[in-house]
Design a protein around this motif. Structure first.
Motif, PDB file in Angstrom:
ATOM      1  N   LEU A  16       0.998  -1.178   0.108  1.00  0.00           N
ATOM      2  CA  LEU A  16      -0.037  -0.077   0.014  1.00  0.00           C
ATOM      3  C   LEU A  16       0.830   1.320   0.024  1.00  0.00           C
ATOM      4  CD1 LEU A  16      -2.801  -0.929   2.692  1.00  0.00           C
ATOM      5  CD2 LEU A  16      -3.184  -0.820   0.053  1.00  0.00           C
ATOM      6  N   PRO A  17       0.495   2.371  -0.667  1.00  0.00           N
ATOM      7  CA  PRO A  17       1.090   3.526  -0.738  1.00  0.00           C
ATOM      8  C   PRO A  17       0.892   4.346   0.679  1.00  0.00           C
ATOM      9  CG  PRO A  17      -0.685   3.769  -1.913  1.00  0.00           C
ATOM     10  CD  PRO A  17      -0.688   2.296  -1.565  1.00  0.00           C
ATOM     11  N   ASP A  18       1.787   5.385   0.907  1.00  0.00           N
ATOM     12  CA  ASP A  18       1.342   6.026   1.997  1.00  0.00           C
ATOM     13  C   ASP A  18       0.007   6.745   1.934  1.00  0.00           C
ATOM     14  OD1 ASP A  18       3.759   5.607   3.070  1.00  0.00           O
ATOM     15  OD2 ASP A  18       4.940   7.538   2.458  1.00  0.00           O
ATOM     16  N   ILE A  19      -0.709   6.466   3.237  1.00  0.00           N
ATOM     17  CA  ILE A  19      -1.911   7.357   3.303  1.00  0.00           C
ATOM     18  C   ILE A  19      -1.870   8.307   4.225  1.00  0.00           C
ATOM     19  CG2 ILE A  19      -4.332   6.887   3.809  1.00  0.00           C
ATOM     20  CD1 ILE A  19      -3.999   3.924   2.632  1.00  0.00           C
ATOM     21  N   TRP A  20      -2.055   9.472   3.812  1.00  0.00           N
ATOM     22  CA  TRP A  20      -2.032  10.703   4.771  1.00  0.00           C
ATOM     23  C   TRP A  20      -3.308  11.064   5.277  1.00  0.00           C
ATOM     24  CZ3 TRP A  20       2.792  12.363   5.796  1.00  0.00           C
ATOM     25  CH2 TRP A  20       3.797  12.183   5.154  1.00  0.00           C
ATOM     26  N   SER A  21      -3.261  11.537   6.580  1.00  0.00           N
ATOM     27  CA  SER A  21      -4.461  11.998   7.215  1.00  0.00           C
ATOM     28  C   SER A  21      -4.162  13.154   7.745  1.00  0.00           C
ATOM     29  CB  SER A  21      -4.779  10.992   8.465  1.00  0.00           C
ATOM     30  OG  SER A  21      -3.630  11.051   9.288  1.00  0.00           O
ATOM     31  N   THR A  22      -5.070  14.168   8.180  1.00  0.00           N
ATOM     32  CA  THR A  22      -5.371  15.308   8.686  1.00  0.00           C
ATOM     33  C   THR A  22      -5.767  15.227   9.988  1.00  0.00           C
ATOM     34  OG1 THR A  22      -5.183  16.730   6.551  1.00  0.00           O
ATOM     35  CG2 THR A  22      -5.728  17.970   8.705  1.00  0.00           C
ATOM     36  N   GLY A  23      -5.176  15.489  11.125  1.00  0.00           N
ATOM     37  CA  GLY A  23      -5.933  15.201  12.409  1.00  0.00           C
ATOM     38  C   GLY A  23      -5.457  15.988  13.382  1.00  0.00           C
ATOM     39  N   VAL A  24      -6.350  16.072  14.540  1.00  0.00           N
ATOM     40  CA  VAL A  24      -6.069  16.844  15.706  1.00  0.00           C
ATOM     41  C   VAL A  24      -5.774  15.962  16.739  1.00  0.00           C
ATOM     42  CG1 VAL A  24      -7.366  18.499  17.495  1.00  0.00           C
ATOM     43  CG2 VAL A  24      -7.625  18.969  14.962  1.00  0.00           C
ATOM     44  N   VAL A  25      -5.016  16.105  17.652  1.00  0.00           N
ATOM     45  CA  VAL A  25      -4.321  15.478  18.835  1.00  0.00           C
ATOM     46  C   VAL A  25      -4.602  16.212  19.934  1.00  0.00           C
ATOM     47  CG1 VAL A  25      -2.696  14.013  20.026  1.00  0.00           C
ATOM     48  CG2 VAL A  25      -3.016  13.773  17.617  1.00  0.00           C
ATOM     49  N   ALA A  26      -5.246  15.682  20.859  1.00  0.00           N
ATOM     50  CA  ALA A  26      -5.240  16.431  22.289  1.00  0.00           C
ATOM     51  C   ALA A  26      -4.866  15.514  23.326  1.00  0.00           C
ATOM     52  CB  ALA A  26      -6.950  16.836  22.654  1.00  0.00           C
ATOM     53  N   VAL A  27      -4.017  15.889  24.266  1.00  0.00           N
ATOM     54  CA  VAL A  27      -3.421  14.989  25.234  1.00  0.00           C
ATOM     55  C   VAL A  27      -3.654  15.777  26.525  1.00  0.00           C
ATOM     56  CG1 VAL A  27      -1.649  13.807  26.511  1.00  0.00           C
ATOM     57  CG2 VAL A  27      -1.600  13.866  23.739  1.00  0.00           C
ATOM     58  N   TRP A  28      -4.425  15.299  27.484  1.00  0.00           N
ATOM     59  CA  TRP A  28      -4.355  15.997  28.935  1.00  0.00           C
ATOM     60  C   TRP A  28      -4.187  15.034  29.920  1.00  0.00           C
ATOM     61  CZ3 TRP A  28      -8.639  14.463  25.595  1.00  0.00           C
ATOM     62  CH2 TRP A  28      -9.659  13.583  26.210  1.00  0.00           C
ATOM     63  N   GLU A  29      -3.833  15.526  31.076  1.00  0.00           N
ATOM     64  CA  GLU A  29      -3.684  15.006  32.409  1.00  0.00           C
ATOM     65  C   GLU A  29      -5.007  14.916  33.180  1.00  0.00           C
ATOM     66  OE1 GLU A  29      -0.937  16.826  35.007  1.00  0.00           O
ATOM     67  OE2 GLU A  29       1.060  15.816  33.789  1.00  0.00           O
ATOM     68  N   SER A  30      -5.298  13.489  33.459  1.00  0.00           N
ATOM     69  CA  SER A  30      -6.619  13.352  34.222  1.00  0.00           C
ATOM     70  C   SER A  30      -6.558  12.713  35.404  1.00  0.00           C
ATOM     71  CB  SER A  30      -7.342  12.380  33.214  1.00  0.00           C
ATOM     72  OG  SER A  30      -8.733  12.296  33.720  1.00  0.00           O
ATOM     73  N   ASP A  31      -7.586  12.379  35.946  1.00  0.00           N
ATOM     74  CA  ASP A  31      -7.333  11.901  37.470  1.00  0.00           C
ATOM     75  C   ASP A  31      -6.947  10.369  37.423  1.00  0.00           C
ATOM     76  OD1 ASP A  31      -9.269   9.978  39.543  1.00  0.00           O
ATOM     77  OD2 ASP A  31      -8.771  11.985  40.252  1.00  0.00           O
ATOM     78  N   PRO A  32      -5.821  10.289  38.324  1.00  0.00           N
ATOM     79  CA  PRO A  32      -5.114   9.024  38.297  1.00  0.00           C
ATOM     80  C   PRO A  32      -5.893   7.816  38.459  1.00  0.00           C
ATOM     81  CG  PRO A  32      -4.327  10.403  40.083  1.00  0.00           C
ATOM     82  CD  PRO A  32      -5.347  11.204  39.188  1.00  0.00           C
ATOM     83  N   ASP A  33      -7.008   7.973  39.589  1.00  0.00           N
ATOM     84  CA  ASP A  33      -7.547   6.894  39.938  1.00  0.00           C
ATOM     85  C   ASP A  33      -8.652   6.422  38.639  1.00  0.00           C
ATOM     86  OD1 ASP A  33      -6.458   6.570  42.304  1.00  0.00           O
ATOM     87  OD2 ASP A  33      -7.865   7.948  43.445  1.00  0.00           O
ATOM     88  N   ALA A  34      -9.316   7.558  38.164  1.00  0.00           N
ATOM     89  CA  ALA A  34     -10.163   7.186  37.101  1.00  0.00           C
ATOM     90  C   ALA A  34      -9.263   6.261  35.851  1.00  0.00           C
ATOM     91  CB  ALA A  34     -10.722   8.494  36.461  1.00  0.00           C
ATOM     92  N   VAL A  35      -8.026   6.781  35.434  1.00  0.00           N
ATOM     93  CA  VAL A  35      -7.239   6.261  34.543  1.00  0.00           C
ATOM     94  C   VAL A  35      -7.025   4.705  34.763  1.00  0.00           C
ATOM     95  CG1 VAL A  35      -5.065   6.152  33.276  1.00  0.00           C
ATOM     96  CG2 VAL A  35      -6.235   8.435  33.561  1.00  0.00           C
TER      97      VAL A  35
END
Length: 265
Positions: free
Chosen positions: A24-43
């Motif tokens: 397969l050839p390279d397949i490009w995507s346009t994307g938004v990435v969000a990373v956040w710190e959350s509650d450690p017990d919930a994770v």
């Protein structure tokens, strides 16, 4: 007689299909990435054994439009940072896809928790909005403005963890022992920009990402990238240990259990 399309494929056809899929050839995507710190017990609470939490309780939302010729695809995921056998990676909780074709392959081959959904990535000048929605609820939304280019990262390998299983025919547990899959992706960028904005989580009984609150935004970006992926079975896992978590894969917990877990509704 005319060919019966549900009939068996020839060995030559099977070989040709395998060869074409491996080039397969390279397949490009346009994307938004969000990373956040959350509650450690919930994770920690959402991680089935043998996965464990990492030092930082991180959550990542990836919201992308994929450039497939004649077959545009919206693809997203919400994942938490996880640790297995000394390796850090991401454990996706939900992966909305806009087409059945992408959904079926990921679920059946890798055990990815894909579901049909709506994926939005919009840019108007510097303004950006991206969202993941199912059942009419945009349960994750990123809003902001582009704040300038970022240096392109070097090509890197990323690791995701999936559990592959089949519910038992008689409704009692699984047909066979589930497996933990390590899925590695080689990721390459051709554009990356910083976003200044915020992450909004909305309540959904189907996709309860709101249980992983945004304590501090670590990363907000929009970019263009291409990835490949391959998986391997890391180990067989305890059916009894995984059973309390498999409602994560389904909208209706009663597809697996006699009734929803206490306090879930």
């Amino acid at each position: 007689m005319a060919r019966v399309r549900y009939g068996a494929r020839t060995e030559a056809e099977i070989t040709a299909a395998r060869a074409s899929s491996s080039k397969l050839p390279d397949i490009w995507s346009t994307g938004v990435v969000a990373v956040w710190e959350s509650d450690p017990d919930a994770v920690a609470a959402v991680l089935p054994p043998p996965l464990g939490p990492t030092e930082r309780p991180l959550v990542r939302a990836n919201i992308s439009k994929v450039d497939l010729t004649g077959y545009p695809l919206g693809a997203g995921s919400v994942a938490v940072a996880a640790l297995h056998d000394g390796r850090e990676g991401w454990y996706p909780l939900v992966m909305p896809m806009t087409h059945e074709r992408a959904l079926i392959g990921g679920r059946e081959v890798f055990g990815e928790p894909k579901k049909l959904g709506e994926v939005t990535v919009e840019r108007d000048g510097l303004l950006v909005r991206a969202a993941l929605a199912r059942h009419g609820i945009a349960f994750v939304e990123v809003r902001g403005a582009v704040d300038g280019p970022l240096p392109l990262p070097e090509p890197a390998e990323k690791l995701d963890f999936y559990f592959k299983f089949l519910p038992a025919v008689d409704g009692q547990g699984f047909d066979a022992d589930p497996v933990l899959v390590h899925c590695t992706r080689n990721e390459k960028f051709r554009r990356l920009e910083k976003i200044t904005g915020d992450v909004v989580l909305r309540e959904s009984v189907y996709d309860p990402v709101a249980d992983l609150p945004v304590r501090r935004v670590v990363e907000l970006t929009i970019g263009e990238k291409t990835t490949d992926q391959k998986g391997r079975v890391a180990e067989r896992v305890s059916a009894q240990a995984l059973l309390p978590y498999i409602h994560q894969r389904y909208d209706d917990p009663r597809q697996i259990l006699d009734e929803p877990p206490e306090g879930s509704v």
